[in-house]
Enzyme design. Structure first.
Site, PDB file in Angstrom:
ATOM      1  N   ILE A 512       0.817  -1.225   0.000  1.00  0.00           N
ATOM      2  CA  ILE A 512       0.000   0.000   0.000  1.00  0.00           C
ATOM      3  C   ILE A 512       0.842   1.263   0.000  1.00  0.00           C
ATOM      4  CG2 ILE A 512      -2.004  -1.072   1.079  1.00  0.00           C
ATOM      5  CD1 ILE A 512      -1.061   0.007   3.760  1.00  0.00           C
ATOM      6  N   GLY A 513       2.160   1.120   0.041  1.00  0.00           N
ATOM      7  CA  GLY A 513       2.995   2.313   0.018  1.00  0.00           C
ATOM      8  C   GLY A 513       4.459   1.952   0.099  1.00  0.00           C
ATOM      9  N   GLY A 515       8.594   4.114   0.491  1.00  0.00           N
ATOM     10  CA  GLY A 515       9.313   5.380   0.635  1.00  0.00           C
ATOM     11  C   GLY A 515      10.748   5.125   1.013  1.00  0.00           C
ATOM     12  N   GLY A 516      11.414   6.188   1.475  1.00  0.00           N
ATOM     13  CA  GLY A 516      12.823   6.077   1.803  1.00  0.00           C
ATOM     14  C   GLY A 516      13.102   5.141   2.959  1.00  0.00           C
ATOM     15  N   PHE A 517      12.111   4.941   3.847  1.00  0.00           N
ATOM     16  CA  PHE A 517      12.333   4.115   5.023  1.00  0.00           C
ATOM     17  C   PHE A 517      11.941   2.659   4.805  1.00  0.00           C
ATOM     18  CE2 PHE A 517      11.700   8.299   7.258  1.00  0.00           C
ATOM     19  CZ  PHE A 517      13.041   8.463   7.537  1.00  0.00           C
ATOM     20  N   VAL A 520       5.428  -0.647   2.707  1.00  0.00           N
ATOM     21  CA  VAL A 520       4.318  -0.844   3.630  1.00  0.00           C
ATOM     22  C   VAL A 520       3.303  -1.803   3.015  1.00  0.00           C
ATOM     23  CG1 VAL A 520       2.559   0.294   5.037  1.00  0.00           C
ATOM     24  CG2 VAL A 520       4.651   1.515   4.438  1.00  0.00           C
ATOM     25  N   LYS A 534       5.262  -2.111   8.064  1.00  0.00           N
ATOM     26  CA  LYS A 534       6.365  -1.465   7.338  1.00  0.00           C
ATOM     27  C   LYS A 534       7.608  -2.347   7.434  1.00  0.00           C
ATOM     28  CE  LYS A 534       7.028   2.996   7.473  1.00  0.00           C
ATOM     29  NZ  LYS A 534       7.052   3.423   6.068  1.00  0.00           N
ATOM     30  N   ASP A 629      11.103  14.467   7.674  1.00  0.00           N
ATOM     31  CA  ASP A 629      10.578  14.089   6.359  1.00  0.00           C
ATOM     32  C   ASP A 629       9.086  14.384   6.258  1.00  0.00           C
ATOM     33  OD1 ASP A 629      10.794  13.194   3.777  1.00  0.00           O
ATOM     34  OD2 ASP A 629      10.640  11.077   4.266  1.00  0.00           O
TER      35      ASP A 629
END
Length: 845
Positions: A512-513, A515-517, A520, A534, A629
């Site tokens: 569902i997502g 990013g840099g970390f 998810v 995550k 962020d």
């Protein structure tokens, strides 16, 4: 008369009363002006007051409240009852010759050695006056009468009418009636309730009080007291979530006493009379009878099998401890649990009917386990002094090292039974005479041989492991799962195992997502709760203990505008964080996607919710958390578009050095403050800049940077549009447009055109001004997030953007267009290449 002379005359005329008043002798009425310097010995006629409120209800004093000690404090005192409602230096009293210093930089207390004992924080503007309001609030204001600091934001152990205790703030009791230093009891407001705690352990909740009425399940924003009630208020500032009705009175003082009871008193003629107390039964206060004392019918005794430890009734111990045949657990040492893994550990059973306050406010650490397993869990934890175990359900409660009093409760029959951990003391003399000498000689010889072998093995291992330093992945493989189970860190959330998360996410099927970390995934755990999992992509040079410690910090943070961490998982070298699921997705999806247009009232609520969440991270957490962020992708929304900030704390969790963080966060261009690209340090004002950029996008309803070809006539859109390979790429950069419209006072032209004018003009102006103040190029010129919240709520006037600190936006916009022209005629151009050129140009500014 020219305009300058006229404005000067008006200013002087307006300040004339204040200037003349500042020349009078203390105490001053309501206001004093810098410079001002005084000590207790400065005053005449033994008066210690230097400031009084307009009607004389409150006074500000350098006073000695305890006659037996020569300790002085800067206090605000309710005169009629002589009650101290606030103290600046409660933990650091001063002597009679110490002084109070008031300058344009703020208020400070200086001791005899000229050392600053206490001071107000760094302020945004020079201070023009110190005022004591009739509410009891001590404030610093600038030349435009804008509040820069107020004592209401820094409560001690007392609340008065009109003072708000926001989520994340707390009252802390005094040590005793003759020592105002911070004690062991706290009263805090959470997003669900008002809770009272002793050394971090909850013993009372407002919603559970017999006099409380719960009206709503809405998230709590703050607690406030008025003339007729004490209430918890929801995030909208209107909805009363929990309410306690009080006897009507215009003067009420609420105080968390040093004995752990929260009391509200009313002024009746010249006396204070009791109105409300929580808890009513003092046996419910954790340390009423000392450590392991037993409270029954307001009387302290020792449980069966226990005796008084000291003559002053400061708690109880087992009789065997007094006889020196056993010992109770001591504090954890650097060696951890070593001393507790031995056959001498056993548990002293307590009598039936004994209850403990924690059992009513915490969940068992385990369900459905046998007594022996519950005891083993405690034995493996050096901070665990005992357990409560319920046979019928197998519920296992581990006690905290800070052990309080027990209560004898007839209703507790059939409840969990208590067991106190203890160790046998074996006589050294008995050991010496009972041990054969021949066996001792053999042991010594074998020990010497073992030490030689061990040293050889260690040298070989050291030589094999000697290699260049780097990320020590062995730290994640060498520790067993059992070792991780032994990690006991306060605030550490639930630990999931890998199998649970694989099943919950159907083997990480639904992404569902990302990013840099990390990435998810959506999942459903065993209790049918939907969660967001995550998967962390990089941990830097972190070990399990470091990861758990930072996770505990994140897990202990609870705020209505922050995504809640439900748990974590460590599986081999892979780590996961389990969050509550936000079913409406991110602000980026709702604002820039194909969803229906986000209405203006909701946008304003989102702006306020974001500000409250960041303000809590910056000023409500200990230690302070800088998000690093902030962007629409990290602003998540729930059913009713309730806003929550995600990924807070991850910057500190994943990276130790700022250089690593800088390299990683360059991926989120457009929201990074200029100081990221300079040698300036990163502060909470860096988040303020990012918030301001998101605020502008919220007003306009589109990205601050829009990419389109010259053939795209509509001028709108949320991404690049290329009509032909020969088109010239144009960049529309919104911040300098907002600055230009601010200069012209044409704020309505900045609002999202899709709203078709269905906006509140005064709120558009407010958001634009706040956003521009937030993106000042100099970090110290940006407001704090607490002040942003106050401006959006109307408690502070909106700041005026400083044009000279915003001119870099126009320069940057010109650089972007210059960068975009370099890509003219390239048929393989993509938005990322444009953004790369943007970043390069920004480094030259």
């Amino acid at each position: 008369m020219d305009s300058f002379s006229l404005s000067t005359f008006i200013l002087c005329y307006a300040l004339l009363p204040f200037l003349s008043f500042s020349q009078t002798s203390p105490p001053f009425s309501q206001s004093i002006f810098p410079p001002f310097n005084a000590s207790h010995s400065y005053y005449n006629d033994n008066s210690d007051t230097f400031l009084v409120s307009t009607n004389g209800t409150y006074k500000a004093s350098l006073t000695k409240p305890y006659s037996t000690f020569s300790a002085f404090y800067l206090c605000i005192i309710h005169k009629a009852s002589n009650t101290i409602i606030w103290s600046a230096n409660r933990n650091m009293p001063i002597s009679v010759t110490s002084s109070l210093l008031f300058t344009i930089n703020g208020l400070s207390i200086i001791d005899d050695s000229n050392k600053v004992v206490w001071s107000t924080p760094l302020l945004n503007s020079p201070v023009a006056a110190l005022q004591l309001l009739e509410t009891g609030n001590l404030i610093l204001v600038d030349a435009e009468n804008v509040s820069l600091w107020q004592s209401f934001d820094y409560p001690t152990d007392t609340l008065v009418i009109g003072q708000r205790l926001y989520v994340g703030k707390s009252l802390v009791s005094a040590v005793s009636e003759s020592n105002s230093s911070e004690g062991g009891y706290t009263l805090a407001v959470t997003s669900e309730d008002m809770v009272m705690q002793w050394k971090g352990q909850t013993y009372a909740k407002l919603s559970m009080d017999t006099e409380a009425y719960k009206n709503s399940n809405s998230p709590v924003s703050y607690m406030e007291m008025n003339s007729t009630s004490l209430h918890l208020v929801g995030g909208d500032g209107v909805q009363v979530v929990v309410q306690v009705l009080l006897v009507p009175s215009d003067t009420k003082i609420a105080k968390l006493g040093n004995e752990g009871v929260f009391r509200i008193n009313n002024m009746d003629v010249n006396n204070m009379v009791a109105d409300f107390a929580m808890p009513v039964d003092t046996c419910q206060v954790p340390f009423t009878c000392g450590k392991m004392g037993l409270c029954t019918n307001q009387t302290c005794i020792c449980p069966s099998g226990f005796s008084h430890k000291e003559l002053n009734n400061n708690g109880c111990v087992t009789k065997q401890v007094l006889e020196e045949t056993i010992s109770l657990p001591s504090a954890c040492t650097a060696r951890g649990n070593v001393s507790e893994f031995n056959s001498s550990t056993f548990y002293v059973e307590m009598q039936n009917g004994i209850d403990y306050f924690v059992n009513h406010f915490t969940e068992p650490v385990k369900y459905g386990v046998h007594l022996s397993l519950c005891q083993n869990l405690c034995s493996q934890n050096c901070s665990c002094p005992g357990i409560f175990h319920k046979n019928s359900s197998g519920s296992c409660y581990l006690l905290d090292y800070n052990l309080g009093s027990f209560v004898l409760n007839s209703d507790a029959q059939g409840g969990p039974l208590g067991y106190i951990k203890a160790f046998l003391n074996v006589s050294t003399e008995h050991k010496k005479h009972s041990f054969p000498m021949s066996a001792l000689v053999v042991i010594i010889m074998l020990s010497g041989l073992f030490m030689i072998i061990t040293m050889v093995v260690l040298v070989i291992i050291w030589l094999r492991k000697k290699r260049p330093t780097g990320v020590n992945l062995d730290r994640w493989d060498s520790s067993s799962s059992a070792e991780l189970e032994m990690i006991s860190i306060p605030g550490l959330p639930r630990r999931f195992n890998n199998e649970e998360l694989v099943a919950a996410t159907e083997n990480f099927k639904s992404q569902i997502g990302s990013g840099g970390f990390g990435t998810v995934y959506k999942g459903t755990i065993l209790d049918n709760t939907v969660v967001a999992v995550k998967k962390i992509t990089s941990l830097g040079d972190r070990g399990k203990m470091e990861f758990c410690a930072e996770t505990a910090t994140i897990g202990s943070i609870h705020h209505v505008n922050l995504v809640k961490l439900r748990g974590f998982c460590i599986h081999r070298r892979q780590c996961f964080l389990v969050y509550e699921y936000m079913n409406r997705g991110s602000l980026e999806k709702i604002l820039f996607g194909n969803d229906p247009v986000l209405e203006w009232p909701k946008r304003y609520e989102i702006a306020l919710g974001m500000a409250r969440g960041l303000a809590y991270l910056h000023s409500g957490c200990e230690p302070k958390i800088i998000h690093c962020d902030i962007k629409p992708e990290n602003i998540l929304l729930h059913d009713d578009l309730q806003v929550k900030i995600a990924d807070f704390g991850l910057a500190k969790l994943l990276y130790d050095e700022k250089s690593k963080l800088l390299t990683t966060l360059r991926g989120t261009r457009g929201y990074l403050a200029p100081e990221w690209l300079t040698s300036c340090g990163i502060t909470d004002r860096t988040d303020v800049y990012s918030y301001g950029m998101v605020l502008l996008e919220l007003v306009r309803g589109s990205r601050n940077c829009l990419f389109q070809s010259s053939g795209n006539e509509n001028g709108e859109g949320n991404g690049p549009s290329f009509s032909s390979t020969n088109s010239e790429l144009q960049v529309i950069y919104f911040p300098p447009i907002a600055l230009e419209m601010h200069k012209l006072k044409r704020y309505m032209e900045l609002a999202d055109p899709r709203l078709e004018g269905h906006v509140r003009s005064e709120e558009v102006e407010k958001l634009v001004k706040v956003a521009l103040c937030c993106v000042h190029v100099v970090p110290t010129l940006r407001p704090s997030m607490s002040n942003v919240v106050a401006m959006l709520e109307g408690r502070l006037p909106v700041g005026e953007p400083r044009i000279e600190a915003l001119e870099f936006l126009q320069l940057y916009g010109g650089k972007l267009n210059e960068a975009s022209r370099k890509l003219r005629g390239r048929d393989s151009v993509v938005e990322e290449e444009v953004r790369s050129l943007m970043a390069e140009e920004l480094t030259y500014l």
